[in-house]
Design a protein around this motif. Structure first.
Motif, PDB file in Angstrom:
ATOM      1  N   THR A 280       0.845  -1.189   0.000  1.00 48.96           N
ATOM      2  CA  THR A 280       0.000   0.000   0.000  1.00 48.96           C
ATOM      3  C   THR A 280       0.882   1.241   0.000  1.00 48.96           C
ATOM      4  OG1 THR A 280      -1.669  -1.189   1.306  1.00 48.96           O
ATOM      5  CG2 THR A 280      -1.865   1.211   1.190  1.00 48.96           C
ATOM      6  N   TRP A 281       0.527   2.213  -0.864  1.00 48.78           N
ATOM      7  CA  TRP A 281       1.241   3.488  -0.903  1.00 48.78           C
ATOM      8  C   TRP A 281       0.463   4.497  -0.071  1.00 48.78           C
ATOM      9  CZ3 TRP A 281       5.991   4.120  -3.001  1.00 48.78           C
ATOM     10  CH2 TRP A 281       6.466   3.113  -3.854  1.00 48.78           C
ATOM     11  N   ILE A 282       1.155   5.212   0.782  1.00 46.18           N
ATOM     12  CA  ILE A 282       0.525   6.182   1.673  1.00 46.18           C
ATOM     13  C   ILE A 282       0.969   7.577   1.260  1.00 46.18           C
ATOM     14  CG2 ILE A 282       0.242   6.923   4.063  1.00 46.18           C
ATOM     15  CD1 ILE A 282       0.989   4.089   4.904  1.00 46.18           C
ATOM     16  N   LYS A 283       0.079   8.309   0.612  1.00 44.05           N
ATOM     17  CA  LYS A 283       0.315   9.704   0.212  1.00 44.05           C
ATOM     18  C   LYS A 283      -0.977  10.214  -0.395  1.00 44.05           C
ATOM     19  CE  LYS A 283       3.061  13.317  -0.784  1.00 44.05           C
ATOM     20  NZ  LYS A 283       2.109  14.282  -1.334  1.00 44.05           N
ATOM     21  N   ALA A 284      -1.430  11.391   0.062  1.00 50.96           N
ATOM     22  CA  ALA A 284      -2.664  11.954  -0.461  1.00 50.96           C
ATOM     23  C   ALA A 284      -2.373  12.640  -1.784  1.00 50.96           C
ATOM     24  CB  ALA A 284      -3.260  12.952   0.533  1.00 50.96           C
ATOM     25  N   SER A 285      -2.419  11.880  -2.849  1.00 52.25           N
ATOM     26  CA  SER A 285      -2.141  12.425  -4.175  1.00 52.25           C
ATOM     27  C   SER A 285      -2.822  11.553  -5.207  1.00 52.25           C
ATOM     28  CB  SER A 285      -0.630  12.476  -4.419  1.00 52.25           C
ATOM     29  OG  SER A 285      -0.356  12.996  -5.690  1.00 52.25           O
ATOM     30  N   GLU A 315       6.940  13.033   0.949  1.00 48.11           N
ATOM     31  CA  GLU A 315       7.358  11.684   1.326  1.00 48.11           C
ATOM     32  C   GLU A 315       6.264  10.676   0.994  1.00 48.11           C
ATOM     33  OE1 GLU A 315       9.721  10.672   5.043  1.00 48.11           O
ATOM     34  OE2 GLU A 315       7.773   9.798   5.538  1.00 48.11           O
ATOM     35  N   TYR A 316       6.630   9.661   0.256  1.00 47.99           N
ATOM     36  CA  TYR A 316       5.738   8.546  -0.053  1.00 47.99           C
ATOM     37  C   TYR A 316       6.221   7.340   0.764  1.00 47.99           C
ATOM     38  CZ  TYR A 316       4.135  11.313  -4.025  1.00 47.99           C
ATOM     39  OH  TYR A 316       3.610  12.299  -4.812  1.00 47.99           O
ATOM     40  N   ARG A 317       5.280   6.641   1.350  1.00 45.84           N
ATOM     41  CA  ARG A 317       5.633   5.462   2.142  1.00 45.84           C
ATOM     42  C   ARG A 317       5.036   4.216   1.513  1.00 45.84           C
ATOM     43  NH1 ARG A 317       3.644   6.052   7.880  1.00 45.84           N
ATOM     44  NH2 ARG A 317       2.037   7.343   6.938  1.00 45.84           N
ATOM     45  N   CYS A 318       5.890   3.260   1.295  1.00 37.14           N
ATOM     46  CA  CYS A 318       5.464   1.968   0.755  1.00 37.14           C
ATOM     47  C   CYS A 318       5.321   1.000   1.938  1.00 37.14           C
ATOM     48  CB  CYS A 318       6.486   1.451  -0.260  1.00 37.14           C
ATOM     49  SG  CYS A 318       6.050  -0.145  -0.977  1.00 37.14           S
ATOM     50  N   GLN A 319       4.104   0.564   2.188  1.00 37.96           N
ATOM     51  CA  GLN A 319       3.824  -0.286   3.349  1.00 37.96           C
ATOM     52  C   GLN A 319       3.478  -1.694   2.900  1.00 37.96           C
ATOM     53  OE1 GLN A 319       0.083  -0.283   6.013  1.00 37.96           O
ATOM     54  NE2 GLN A 319       1.480   1.085   7.100  1.00 37.96           N
ATOM     55  N   ALA A 320       4.145  -2.663   3.485  1.00 36.88           N
ATOM     56  CA  ALA A 320       3.897  -4.082   3.200  1.00 36.88           C
ATOM     57  C   ALA A 320       3.271  -4.726   4.426  1.00 36.88           C
ATOM     58  CB  ALA A 320       5.195  -4.799   2.839  1.00 36.88           C
ATOM     59  N   ARG A 321       2.293  -5.586   4.186  1.00 35.34           N
ATOM     60  CA  ARG A 321       1.565  -6.211   5.284  1.00 35.34           C
ATOM     61  C   ARG A 321       1.261  -7.664   4.947  1.00 35.34           C
ATOM     62  NH1 ARG A 321      -2.069  -4.266   9.229  1.00 35.34           N
ATOM     63  NH2 ARG A 321      -1.829  -2.161   8.393  1.00 35.34           N
ATOM     64  N   ASN A 322       1.471  -8.526   5.898  1.00 35.60           N
ATOM     65  CA  ASN A 322       1.007  -9.901   5.798  1.00 35.60           C
ATOM     66  C   ASN A 322       0.598 -10.377   7.185  1.00 35.60           C
ATOM     67  OD1 ASN A 322       3.368 -10.467   7.144  1.00 35.60           O
ATOM     68  ND2 ASN A 322       4.296 -11.666   5.498  1.00 35.60           N
ATOM     69  N   PRO A 330      10.238   4.734   3.466  1.00 32.28           N
ATOM     70  CA  PRO A 330       9.896   6.040   2.890  1.00 32.28           C
ATOM     71  C   PRO A 330      10.676   6.324   1.603  1.00 32.28           C
ATOM     72  CG  PRO A 330      11.463   6.340   4.657  1.00 32.28           C
ATOM     73  CD  PRO A 330      11.220   4.844   4.548  1.00 32.28           C
ATOM     74  N   ILE A 331      10.045   7.074   0.695  1.00 34.22           N
ATOM     75  CA  ILE A 331      10.693   7.562  -0.523  1.00 34.22           C
ATOM     76  C   ILE A 331      10.397   9.057  -0.610  1.00 34.22           C
ATOM     77  CG2 ILE A 331      10.830   7.403  -3.038  1.00 34.22           C
ATOM     78  CD1 ILE A 331       9.819   4.562  -2.857  1.00 34.22           C
TER      79      ILE A 331
END
Length: 458
Positions: A280-285, A315-322, A330-331
């Motif tokens: 999931t990418w977290i950034k309001a865009s 800042e964009y955050r790439c979140q991995a979940r399992n 962060p990027i």
């Protein structure tokens, strides 16, 4: 008249405070914090929640009755209630608004009923609730949104139900990653035993973390069993082979990107873990997201940002979940203004490049020309009683030029070798120097031989 109405109202209040519901017992008890009013109803003939319990009741126990449902606002007039026990009845349903106005409630027990679902959202009406007992019911699932209403619960008993899967959101709530907890970690007691758990990474992780040193969670019973694990049943969780379970690990393609205004950019991150994590990418865009899983345990995701503007920076955050947990990376994207120095050179298209390469497929060879015969001439003249012998010769030099067709073309050009002068007279007669202009030797005869013949002729 007004005084009479006031007396009636006060009397009604006293009756409400001191009255006790039929088939129930009421009394006062003293504890360390003062006098407590309690009501206990345990007659099997009671089929509905009593509505005339004293308003100052602190503890209400409805046990072993025939109550089957809890209606809306069933305890609305009991604003001082702190302990509510509805145990070992026949309750099958609870209205989501059953607990309205119970702002002082600290303990809710519903053990030994027939509940197949619980209104988790109703917990928001009890902000001080700390103990929730749901032991020995028929709950078959825990919804993910239940974690939203359980942050204050420190004692949760879900044992002896029909639960098979533990949501990842609950694992995040009970075992937060470092830096995720907003304050001090709460100590919790959980009852998860006697459920037909599907032995996956989620329940395995909950058990292993609860057994670690300093864990914020304590299990009432650590003997959890698996009912559906690779066709096995009744297998202890500690005996199940769950070695492949692994929390996700995120690796972005770049952690910092600088791109000019109006350009296009693609952000990518890769994640590993088992089970295969979701990204999931977290950034309001506004952007497009694409996910792919090339193989089990590995997944990558990209987002495409077209026509960058300054609002895309950040800042964009790439979140991995399992099931084993979550992880993120962060990027940082920086958008800069376009200047003349920062313009990028035009790159030939693939079609133009292929055409250019096909034109130059033939190699250009520079052929060494064959030597041309040297032209020469001898001039004899006298000057001041001196005999001058002049040998003039030249060799055309062939020049090779490369043409656009790839072949070497020989173009003859006349370039004369620099001449040098040689005195051939005897030393005794060298009053005036005699100069002979020479060039490289002619084919077949050397220059010395030629001069020798000339001297003999003289």
């Amino acid at each position: 008249m007004y005084l009479l109405m006031l007396v009636v109202t006060f009397h009604s209040y006293l009756m409400a405070v001191h009255s006790c519901p039929s088939l129930c017992a009421c009394g006062n008890g003293s504890t360390g914090i003062g006098e407590l009013r309690w009501v206990q109803c345990s007659d099997p003939g009671i089929s509905a929640v009593p509505i005339n319990a004293p308003a100052n009741t602190v503890k209400l126990r409805l046990e072993k009755t025939s109550i089957t449902r809890v209606p809306r606002a069933a305890f609305y007039n009991l604003s001082e209630l702190q302990f509510l026990w509805l145990t070992y009845n026949s309750i099958t349903s609870i209205h989501p608004s059953s607990f309205v106005n119970l702002k002082a409630l600290r303990e809710l027990r519903l053990d030994g009923n027939l509940l197949s679902a619980f209104p988790w959202e109703g917990l928001r009406d009890m902000p001080y609730l700390r103990t929730l007992g749901l032991h020995n019911n028929r709950l078959s699932s825990l919804p993910a949104h239940a974690a939203l209403f359980l942050p204050n619960i420190t004692y949760l008993d879900l044992s002896s139900n029909r639960l098979t899967i533990l949501p990842a959101e609950l694992l995040d709530l009970w075992f937060p990653l470092p830096g995720q907890q907003g304050g001090p970690v709460q100590r919790r007691v959980l009852g998860l035993h006697d459920n037909p758990w599907l032995c996956d990474c989620q329940i395995s992780m909950a058990m292993s973390l609860s057994m670690s040193l300093g864990s914020p969670v304590v299990l009432m019973d650590q003997l959890l069993t698996c009912s559906r694990s690779l066709g096995q049943s009744g297998l202890l969780l500690t005996q199940a082979d769950l070695s492949r379970c692994m929390r996700p690990s995120v690796q972005p393609a770049a952690t910092r990107i600088v791109s000019p205004l109006g350009s296009n950019v693609i952000l990518r991150c890769d994640a590993t873990g088992y089970p295969t994590p979701t990204l999931t990418w977290i950034k309001a865009s506004a952007y497009t997201v694409m996910q792919k899983s090339p193989r089990v345990g590995v997944r990558w995701s990209i987002i495409s940002l077209n026509g960058l503007s300054y609002k895309d920076a950040g800042e964009y955050r790439c979140q991995a979940r399992n099931m084993a947990g979550i992880s993120e990376a962060p990027i940082k994207l920086k958008v800069v203004a376009v200047t003349g120095a920062s313009r990028f050179p035009k790159i030939k298209s693939q079609k133009t490049l292929s055409k250019s390469l096909s034109k130059n497929r033939k190699q250009i060879f520079f052929k060494k020309p064959k030597p041309s015969p040297a032209a020469s001439s001898i001039f004899i003249s006298k000057k001041d009683n001196q005999t001058l012998i002049s040998v003039k010769s030249f060799t055309p030099v062939n020049e090779t030029r490369a043409t656009a067709f790839g072949a070497g073309k020989v173009v003859p050009t006349k370039k004369y070798i620099k001449r040098r002068k040689i005195n051939l007279l005897p030393v005794s007669k060298r009053k005036t120097r005699m100069f002979i202009k020479t060039t490289p030797e002619l084919p077949g005869k050397s220059t010395s031989a030629l001069l020798s013949e000339t001297e003999t002729a003289l």
